[in-house]
Design a protein around this motif. Sequence first.
Motif, PDB file in Angstrom:
ATOM      1  N   PRO A 212       0.794  -1.231   0.000  1.00 14.40           N
ATOM      2  CA  PRO A 212       0.000   0.000   0.000  1.00 14.40           C
ATOM      3  C   PRO A 212       0.830   1.286   0.000  1.00 14.40           C
ATOM      4  N   GLN A 213       1.965   1.289   0.723  1.00 14.90           N
ATOM      5  CA  GLN A 213       2.802   2.495   0.736  1.00 14.90           C
ATOM      6  C   GLN A 213       3.420   2.745  -0.643  1.00 14.90           C
ATOM      7  N   GLU A 214       3.867   1.672  -1.288  1.00 17.52           N
ATOM      8  CA  GLU A 214       4.406   1.817  -2.652  1.00 17.52           C
ATOM      9  C   GLU A 214       3.316   2.300  -3.601  1.00 17.52           C
ATOM     10  N   ALA A 215       2.115   1.745  -3.441  1.00 20.13           N
ATOM     11  CA  ALA A 215       0.995   2.151  -4.289  1.00 20.13           C
ATOM     12  C   ALA A 215       0.693   3.634  -4.083  1.00 20.13           C
TER      13      ALA A 215
ATOM     14  N   TRP B  21       0.852   6.557  -6.842  1.00 21.64           N
ATOM     15  CA  TRP B  21      -0.377   7.326  -7.095  1.00 21.64           C
ATOM     16  C   TRP B  21      -0.104   8.828  -7.049  1.00 21.64           C
ATOM     17  N   GLU B  22       0.643   9.263  -6.040  1.00 22.72           N
ATOM     18  CA  GLU B  22       0.987  10.684  -5.934  1.00 22.72           C
ATOM     19  C   GLU B  22       1.914  11.117  -7.067  1.00 22.72           C
ATOM     20  N   ARG B  23       2.904  10.276  -7.360  1.00 19.63           N
ATOM     21  CA  ARG B  23       3.900  10.597  -8.405  1.00 19.63           C
ATOM     22  C   ARG B  23       3.228  10.766  -9.768  1.00 19.63           C
ATOM     23  N   GLU B  24       2.206   9.951 -10.021  1.00 21.78           N
ATOM     24  CA  GLU B  24       1.528   9.980 -11.326  1.00 21.78           C
ATOM     25  C   GLU B  24       0.357  10.959 -11.372  1.00 21.78           C
TER      26      GLU B  24
END
Length: 328
Positions: A284-287, A291-294
């Motif tokens: 979830p943290q990677e997701a 999500w923020e980066r994109e």
Amino acid sequence: MGAHALDKELEAVAASARAALVREIDASGAWAADPVWRDVFATVPRHLFVPYYYVGVVGGYERRWGQSPDPEARERWVRGAYADTPLATRLRDGELLSSSSQPSLMAMMLTELGVEDGDRVLEIGAGTGYNAALLAHRLRDDDLVTTVDLEPEITESARRHLEDAGYHPVVVTGDGARGVPERAPFDRIIATCTLASIPPAWLAQCRPGGRILTPVATGLVALTVRDAGYAEGSFLSTPAYFVPLRGTGRPGPEPSALGAVPRRGREHDLFRFLLALTRGSVDPQEAYALWEREGRPGRERYGITVGAGSEWAWLDDPEGPYTWPLPA
């Protein structure tokens, strides 16, 4: 309960409420791409498909039904049948087993399905039978429509509602994930229940160039079928929450390790969609970082590819860099 069971006063209420619903859906733009659906929704009587339903009240559900001895209760029932909301139609121990979807969402899905005259359509999830009636009315040939559900009590009541409304599509009791091979091939397949991945049987039963529209995670993906082993397509922008497909392909539990994800992520519909789509395959943290980066991508930037014996979801490009395997 057949149409004859409504008194004239209640029939007038039903007709007026149905016309109001059609105006509401019209204003939403749901069928703008194929306005033929306006006349379909204006004609097919939804109240015949929900002789009773449940509305949420404090502490549980209240049952509304068309045979209530109280005239005011009957009027509440018929007006509620034409509200642009989903209606809970089957409960077991407080768990929702079946519902009649929100009419404007149904209108949008049917429009996106791209049905044309002469198309053979398979519906996964018979529900009340209302969606099958809309399809049968649109195609003007009941035999072009097949609807399947796992629960005999659901298919029996759907068949009864359809007969009451004057429609006779083929209603099959069986596992929707296996399709209905004896009625194949189909030009269109539409599901009204959530799946974790696309059943291979659907591709095998769909003609090349056919279209599959199904809820996955909390979205709707529209796939174009190339052949029995390959299909691909993107999600629509709209959110969609459906009861999971019973039998095979039921989504697993949601990942629980969300504590380290910022609250704005945990509570954001689009982040929760990404979590549901990548269920278990991404931390979830990677997701959240992705999500923020994109730029917090909307559903329409995601898609699904089924091919070469595997299935994967992707962001922006089926070739990557962001792809995630879907459960077999």
